[in-house]
Design a protein around this motif. Structure first.
Motif, PDB file in Angstrom:
ATOM      1  N   LEU A   1       0.865  -1.184   0.000  1.00 36.96           N
ATOM      2  CA  LEU A   1       0.000   0.000   0.000  1.00 36.96           C
ATOM      3  C   LEU A   1       0.902   1.235   0.000  1.00 36.96           C
ATOM      4  CD1 LEU A   1      -2.768  -1.201   2.503  1.00 36.96           C
ATOM      5  CD2 LEU A   1      -2.762  -1.291   0.003  1.00 36.96           C
ATOM      6  N   THR A   2       1.253   1.669  -1.196  1.00 32.29           N
ATOM      7  CA  THR A   2       2.112   2.848  -1.347  1.00 32.29           C
ATOM      8  C   THR A   2       1.572   3.683  -2.490  1.00 32.29           C
ATOM      9  OG1 THR A   2       3.521   1.816  -3.005  1.00 32.29           O
ATOM     10  CG2 THR A   2       4.173   1.494  -0.715  1.00 32.29           C
TER      11      THR A   2
ATOM     12  N   ASP B   1      -4.696   4.505  -3.262  1.00 29.96           N
ATOM     13  CA  ASP B   1      -5.560   5.650  -2.942  1.00 29.96           C
ATOM     14  C   ASP B   1      -6.639   5.834  -4.014  1.00 29.96           C
ATOM     15  OD1 ASP B   1      -3.240   6.191  -4.517  1.00 29.96           O
ATOM     16  OD2 ASP B   1      -3.815   8.306  -4.517  1.00 29.96           O
ATOM     17  N   LEU B   2      -6.307   5.480  -5.262  1.00 32.31           N
ATOM     18  CA  LEU B   2      -7.311   5.591  -6.330  1.00 32.31           C
ATOM     19  C   LEU B   2      -8.447   4.596  -6.081  1.00 32.31           C
ATOM     20  CD1 LEU B   2      -5.029   5.808  -9.512  1.00 32.31           C
ATOM     21  CD2 LEU B   2      -6.197   7.683  -8.333  1.00 32.31           C
ATOM     22  N   VAL B   3      -8.070   3.416  -5.601  1.00 27.82           N
ATOM     23  CA  VAL B   3      -9.103   2.401  -5.331  1.00 27.82           C
ATOM     24  C   VAL B   3     -10.023   2.894  -4.201  1.00 27.82           C
ATOM     25  CG1 VAL B   3      -9.510   0.022  -4.568  1.00 27.82           C
ATOM     26  CG2 VAL B   3      -7.658   0.526  -6.164  1.00 27.82           C
ATOM     27  N   LEU B   4      -9.418   3.525  -3.198  1.00 27.25           N
ATOM     28  CA  LEU B   4     -10.254   4.084  -2.116  1.00 27.25           C
ATOM     29  C   LEU B   4     -11.266   5.070  -2.673  1.00 27.25           C
ATOM     30  CD1 LEU B   4      -7.746   4.853   0.763  1.00 27.25           C
ATOM     31  CD2 LEU B   4      -9.825   3.466   0.944  1.00 27.25           C
ATOM     32  N   GLN B   5     -10.772   5.931  -3.567  1.00 30.31           N
ATOM     33  CA  GLN B   5     -11.681   6.930  -4.151  1.00 30.31           C
ATOM     34  C   GLN B   5     -12.762   6.285  -5.010  1.00 30.31           C
ATOM     35  OE1 GLN B   5      -9.813  10.456  -6.084  1.00 30.31           O
ATOM     36  NE2 GLN B   5      -7.931   9.653  -5.212  1.00 30.31           N
TER      37      GLN B   5
ATOM     38  N   LEU C   1      -5.861  -7.340   0.131  1.00 31.44           N
ATOM     39  CA  LEU C   1      -4.814  -7.826   1.041  1.00 31.44           C
ATOM     40  C   LEU C   1      -3.591  -6.961   0.806  1.00 31.44           C
ATOM     41  CD1 LEU C   1      -3.267  -9.890   2.848  1.00 31.44           C
ATOM     42  CD2 LEU C   1      -2.906 -11.260   0.776  1.00 31.44           C
ATOM     43  N   GLY C   2      -3.120  -6.312   1.860  1.00 29.30           N
ATOM     44  CA  GLY C   2      -1.950  -5.471   1.654  1.00 29.30           C
ATOM     45  C   GLY C   2      -1.422  -4.899   2.942  1.00 29.30           C
ATOM     46  N   SER C   3      -0.246  -4.304   2.832  1.00 25.38           N
ATOM     47  CA  SER C   3       0.285  -3.571   3.975  1.00 25.38           C
ATOM     48  C   SER C   3       1.207  -2.487   3.439  1.00 25.38           C
ATOM     49  CB  SER C   3       1.034  -4.498   4.918  1.00 25.38           C
ATOM     50  OG  SER C   3       2.119  -5.082   4.230  1.00 25.38           O
ATOM     51  N   GLY C   4       1.404  -1.461   4.256  1.00 24.26           N
ATOM     52  CA  GLY C   4       2.239  -0.360   3.800  1.00 24.26           C
ATOM     53  C   GLY C   4       1.930   0.900   4.570  1.00 24.26           C
ATOM     54  N   ASP C   5       1.685   1.993   3.839  1.00 28.16           N
ATOM     55  CA  ASP C   5       1.507   3.301   4.476  1.00 28.16           C
ATOM     56  C   ASP C   5       0.354   3.256   5.478  1.00 28.16           C
ATOM     57  OD1 ASP C   5       3.470   4.030   2.803  1.00 28.16           O
ATOM     58  OD2 ASP C   5       2.234   5.282   1.471  1.00 28.16           O
TER      59      ASP C   5
ATOM     60  N   VAL D   1      -4.826  -3.456 -10.449  1.00 27.56           N
ATOM     61  CA  VAL D   1      -3.418  -3.045 -10.377  1.00 27.56           C
ATOM     62  C   VAL D   1      -3.300  -1.647 -10.997  1.00 27.56           C
ATOM     63  CG1 VAL D   1      -1.029  -3.839 -10.640  1.00 27.56           C
ATOM     64  CG2 VAL D   1      -2.891  -5.489 -10.911  1.00 27.56           C
ATOM     65  N   PRO D   2      -3.848  -0.624 -10.294  1.00 30.73           N
ATOM     66  CA  PRO D   2      -3.887   0.710 -10.908  1.00 30.73           C
ATOM     67  C   PRO D   2      -2.629   1.541 -10.611  1.00 30.73           C
ATOM     68  CG  PRO D   2      -5.150   0.690  -8.867  1.00 30.73           C
ATOM     69  CD  PRO D   2      -4.516  -0.663  -8.993  1.00 30.73           C
ATOM     70  N   SER D   3      -1.450   0.931 -10.806  1.00 31.12           N
ATOM     71  CA  SER D   3      -0.189   1.561 -10.380  1.00 31.12           C
ATOM     72  C   SER D   3       0.098   2.842 -11.157  1.00 31.12           C
ATOM     73  CB  SER D   3       0.972   0.600 -10.591  1.00 31.12           C
ATOM     74  OG  SER D   3       0.721  -0.642  -9.989  1.00 31.12           O
ATOM     75  N   ARG D   4       0.733   3.802 -10.471  1.00 31.51           N
ATOM     76  CA  ARG D   4       1.168   5.035 -11.154  1.00 31.51           C
ATOM     77  C   ARG D   4       2.398   4.741 -12.004  1.00 31.51           C
ATOM     78  NH1 ARG D   4      -1.142   7.086  -6.436  1.00 31.51           N
ATOM     79  NH2 ARG D   4      -2.746   8.580  -7.025  1.00 31.51           N
ATOM     80  N   PHE D   5       3.282   3.873 -11.500  1.00 29.98           N
ATOM     81  CA  PHE D   5       4.356   3.306 -12.333  1.00 29.98           C
ATOM     82  C   PHE D   5       4.544   1.867 -11.882  1.00 29.98           C
ATOM     83  CE2 PHE D   5       6.587   4.836  -8.610  1.00 29.98           C
ATOM     84  CZ  PHE D   5       7.589   3.910  -8.378  1.00 29.98           C
ATOM     85  N   GLU D   6       4.966   1.032 -12.789  1.00 32.77           N
ATOM     86  CA  GLU D   6       5.128  -0.387 -12.440  1.00 32.77           C
ATOM     87  C   GLU D   6       6.203  -0.995 -13.327  1.00 32.77           C
ATOM     88  OE1 GLU D   6       5.045  -2.743 -10.022  1.00 32.77           O
ATOM     89  OE2 GLU D   6       2.977  -2.056  -9.756  1.00 32.77           O
ATOM     90  N   PRO D   7       7.386  -1.194 -12.768  1.00 32.11           N
ATOM     91  CA  PRO D   7       8.478  -1.734 -13.592  1.00 32.11           C
ATOM     92  C   PRO D   7       8.059  -3.003 -14.340  1.00 32.11           C
ATOM     93  CG  PRO D   7       9.314  -0.979 -11.478  1.00 32.11           C
ATOM     94  CD  PRO D   7       7.826  -0.822 -11.419  1.00 32.11           C
TER      95      PRO D   7
END
Ligand code: ADP
Ligand code: GLC
Length: 518
Positions: A341-342, A348-352, A367-371, A412-418
């Protein structure tokens, strides 16, 4: 130093019996016939230490390389979980004191389960610490991270040259992410000894910065710290930049990310050196371990299924709905998300988007952990609508499998994703990925709006409006064209994402590099 990722699965005792000398036969068995020798230098390997996709890669790539005739071995730091997870452990060398650590030994063993051959730097002072490999109990970088990971790089160079194990040297040293970034730097101190280096960027956002106070302790030569072609980075030093500037070749984990990191938007400040070296930069898409992630055999999911008995997948969903307290209804769409969760991951987009998801009749299981603020916000959302939103904060490998088996959609709505792995797990399980069009997500998920075969849903721009549009398209297909939905599932499940082709690309890259000497 800036570290990577969320709490890891490291655990285990810090006690270890004195290992016997490693048997020559054990190490020889892997290289009896002059095969190409590769030393992967990294800090994670699934299932022993994993804070993210890096651990998955180091567990699968060497196995695929061995299948292609490469003598691939790992070099890892002796974290407690690594020492605990090795079989046939033996002592290869006692290096005495090095880089501020009193007693450094190099051990040899095999990763339990996979049997991957591994050298381990046993430096109790630096590595026998419980918990996250990079962070202390205060959740901040260990203050001596620069020395901890410089030691890994130093031992890597000596092992690759043949100074550590009398019967083995490497042809290619392959370093992964900033933790291993100094290995190619130390290697460059002795070019005559003919070891080629490849540096793989798994995530440019974590750069391993160290302060000028640390410089003197890292056994670097002054010229190595120069600004453009050296380690210096805005008055600091950077392990990542060391890897980028000193390696013979650079790679990253998807073709699209290889391009993105040469731009100001995606380069995280490193685009200058990457542009300069773009002739020596490749994007090689990660694979997934198709034995660990296979819905037909996965022992962790309730009902196994494949492309020919897709109907059984729903049993996994209803079981999960029950256990998580969601409304049990096979007809409802279940979206899952398994993620750090970063900011990177767009949680945060999913929350919105949650109110819209409820309106569209889409349940969420996360399922997640982070901020901390994201964890709290998700917990709150689940409390407000427990029959629609289920949130599990933590790290749970088993639940990850079960959710991917159960979901209809994986977010998987990542802002960047290698590269991203969960979208590929989703494809394999017929759990359609909904992704932002960046990095490896753009390279693996397609949504054509003109009737061509699609395997998921894609939005551009990383904005909430794009995510909502994509959710609306997914809901329309789900509610109004279930056979269209199943068609996409089949398209997703038919494609292969194993390591074979990518391992072959790495092999031809190594051969090309070694050929430059002929
Ligand atoms: P990253 O390495 O940036 O976190 P990837 O998609 O490459 O992203 O890899 C993430 C890996 O970690 C996947 O194997 C995913 O299943 C796993 N993962 C992430 N969060 C969790 C969690 N909370 N519990 C279990 N597995 C997780
Ligand atoms: C990093 C990236 C992820 C990638 C993984 C393995 O953690 O964030 O996109 O899949 O490394 O290469």
């Amino acid at each position: 130093m800036n570290a990577t990722h969320t709490p890891s699965s490291t655990s285990g005792s810090t006690q270890m019996a004195e290992p016997p000398p490693a048997r020559l036969w054990d190490r020889n068995e892997h290289a009896p016939d002059g095969r190409l020798r590769v030393l992967h230098v990294a800090t994670e390997v699934y299932p022993l230490v994993k804070t993210g996709g890096l651990g998955d890669i180091l567990a699968a790539l060497p196995v695929a390389q061995q299948a292609q005739g490469v003598d691939a071995r790992l070099l890892l730091p002796g974290f407690p979980a690594i020492l605990d997870g090795l079989d046939d452990v033996g002592l290869v060398a006692d290096l005495g004191s090095l880089m501020g650590a009193a007693r450094v030994r190099v051990l040899w063993g095999r990763i339990r389960g996979s049997g991957i051959p591994a050298y381990v730097v046993d430096a109790p002072w630096y590595y026998r610490r419980e918990g996250n490999p990079y962070l202390g109990p205060d959740n901040r970088d260990w203050p001596d991270n620069a020395r901890r990971f410089a030691l890994l790089g130093k031992v890597a160079a000596h092992l690759a040259w043949g100074d550590v194990d009398p019967i083995w040297k490497a042809d290619v040293l392959h370093a992964h992410d900033w933790h291993a970034g100094l290995a190619p730097v130390y290697l460059s101190q002795n070019p005559v000894r003919r070891v080629r280096s490849v540096f793989s960027v798994h995530n440019l956002a974590y750069q391993g910065l160290f302060s000028p106070d640390d410089w003197a302790t890292l056994a670097l030569e002054p010229w190595m710290l120069r600004p453009m072609y050296g380690l210096e980075y805005h008055g600091w030093g950077s392990f990542m930049k060391g890897g980028l500037a000193f390696s013979d070749w650079l790679s990253t984990v998807s073709p699209r990310y290889a391009y993105e990191i040469t731009t100001p938007e995606g380069g995280a400040g490193m685009q200058g050196v990457l542009l300069e070296r773009r002739e020596r930069l490749s994007g090689i898409l990660n694979g997934i371990d198709e034995t660990v992630w296979d819905p037909q055999t996965d022992p962790l999911i309730s009902a196994n299924y494949g492309i020919h008995d897709l109907g059984r997948k729903v049993e996994n969903k209803t079981r999960m709905q029950q256990e998580l307290g969601l409304t049990v209804d096979p007809n409802r769409m279940l979206a899952v998300m398994i993620s750090r969760l970063t900011n990177q991951k767009g949680a945060d987009l999913v929350l919105q988007a949650l109110p819209k998801m409820r309106e569209l009749g889409i349940q969420l299981a996360l399922l997640g952990s982070g901020d901390a603020h994201l964890q709290d916000a998700f917990r709150k959302a689940a409390e407000e609508a427990p029959d629609q939103v289920a949130v599990c904060i933590g790290y749970d490998e088993r639940l990850a499998h079960r959710l991917i088996g159960a979901g209809d959609l994986i977010l998987v709505p990542s802002r960047f994703e290698p590269c991203g792995l969960t979208q590929m797990y989703g494809l394999r399980y017929g759990t359609l990925p909904l992704v932002c069009k960046v990095g490896g997500l753009a390279d693996t998920v397609t949504e054509y709006l003109d009737g061509q075969p699609s395997n998921g849903f894609v939005f551009q721009g990383g904005q909430i409006s794009g995510l909502i549009d994509a959710l609306e398209r997914a809901a329309a297909l789900w509610w109004h064209d279930r056979s269209g939905w199943e068609w996409r599932m089949r398209t997703a499940m038919e494609a292969r994402h194993g390591w074979g082709p990518s391992a072959a690309e790495y092999l031809s890259l190594y051969q090309r590099l070694l050929g430059e000497w002929q």
